[in-house]
Design a protein around this motif. Structure first.
Motif, short mmCIF file in Angstrom:
data_model
loop_
_atom_site.label_atom_id
_atom_site.label_comp_id
_atom_site.label_asym_id
_atom_site.label_seq_id
_atom_site.Cartn_x
_atom_site.Cartn_y
_atom_site.Cartn_z
N HIS A 153 4.37 9.75 -7.06
CA HIS A 153 4.30 9.65 -5.60
C HIS A 153 3.00 8.96 -5.18
CE1 HIS A 153 5.15 10.58 -1.46
NE2 HIS A 153 3.96 11.16 -1.34
N THR A 154 1.89 9.35 -5.77
CA THR A 154 0.60 8.73 -5.47
C THR A 154 0.61 7.26 -5.85
OG1 THR A 154 -0.54 10.84 -5.80
CG2 THR A 154 -1.88 8.84 -5.96
N LEU A 155 1.15 6.96 -7.01
CA LEU A 155 1.23 5.58 -7.47
C LEU A 155 2.10 4.75 -6.54
CD1 LEU A 155 0.47 3.58 -9.71
CD2 LEU A 155 2.49 4.35 -10.96
N SER A 156 3.20 5.33 -6.09
CA SER A 156 4.10 4.64 -5.16
C SER A 156 3.40 4.33 -3.84
CB SER A 156 5.33 5.51 -4.92
OG SER A 156 6.12 4.99 -3.89
N ARG A 157 2.65 5.29 -3.32
CA ARG A 157 1.92 5.06 -2.07
C ARG A 157 0.86 3.97 -2.25
NH1 ARG A 157 0.48 10.95 -0.89
NH2 ARG A 157 -1.58 10.01 -0.84
N THR A 158 0.17 4.00 -3.39
CA THR A 158 -0.84 2.98 -3.68
C THR A 158 -0.20 1.61 -3.76
OG1 THR A 158 -2.18 4.59 -4.87
CG2 THR A 158 -2.63 2.27 -5.31
N LEU A 159 0.91 1.52 -4.48
CA LEU A 159 1.61 0.26 -4.63
C LEU A 159 2.12 -0.24 -3.28
CD1 LEU A 159 2.74 -1.91 -6.52
CD2 LEU A 159 4.75 -0.46 -6.84
N SER A 160 2.63 0.67 -2.48
CA SER A 160 3.13 0.31 -1.16
C SER A 160 2.01 -0.27 -0.29
CB SER A 160 3.75 1.52 -0.48
OG SER A 160 4.17 1.21 0.82
N SER A 161 0.86 0.37 -0.31
CA SER A 161 -0.25 -0.11 0.52
C SER A 161 -0.75 -1.47 0.02
CB SER A 161 -1.39 0.90 0.56
OG SER A 161 -2.00 1.00 -0.69
N LYS A 162 -0.70 -1.71 -1.27
CA LYS A 162 -1.15 -2.99 -1.81
C LYS A 162 -0.15 -4.10 -1.52
CE LYS A 162 -4.19 -1.07 -5.17
NZ LYS A 162 -5.00 -1.35 -6.31
N THR A 163 1.13 -3.78 -1.58
CA THR A 163 2.14 -4.83 -1.33
C THR A 163 2.21 -5.19 0.15
OG1 THR A 163 3.90 -3.15 -1.21
CG2 THR A 163 3.56 -4.26 -3.32
N LYS A 164 1.76 -4.33 1.04
CA LYS A 164 1.77 -4.63 2.47
C LYS A 164 0.80 -5.77 2.80
CE LYS A 164 3.34 -0.19 4.16
NZ LYS A 164 3.01 1.02 4.90
N ARG A 165 -0.15 -6.03 1.91
CA ARG A 165 -1.12 -7.10 2.14
C ARG A 165 -0.49 -8.48 2.01
NH1 ARG A 165 -5.96 -5.30 -1.79
NH2 ARG A 165 -5.79 -3.09 -1.42
#
Length: 78
Positions: free
Chosen positions: A61-73
């Protein structure tokens, strides 16, 4: 005295059956105890596996949130 002798004989006849019933009950009790111990051990293992699965889920879940925030860039242009 005859009545006492008859009762004593009855007790002597019933005693082997009572003894066998007691042995059978002891055997069942021991098997039940062994099964209970095995079930307890299996239950502990399941709890440990669930805890590990929960930790993995939290990490994902943490990894998914991190990945999501990075892909939003990034934006995709068509």
């Amino acid at each position: 005295m005859n009545l006492i002798e008859k009762e004593l004989k009855n007790v002597e006849e019933v005693f082997p059956e009572l003894e066998q019933a007691t042995v059978n009950l002891l055997s069942v009790s021991q098997e039940t105890s062994a099964s209970t111990e095995e079930m307890f051990s299996i239950s502990e293992n399941q709890i440990e596996q669930m805890e590990r699965t929960n930790e993995i889920g939290k990490a994902l879940h943490t990894l998914s949130r991190t990945l999501s925030s990075k892909t939003k860039r990034f934006t995709v242009e068509q």
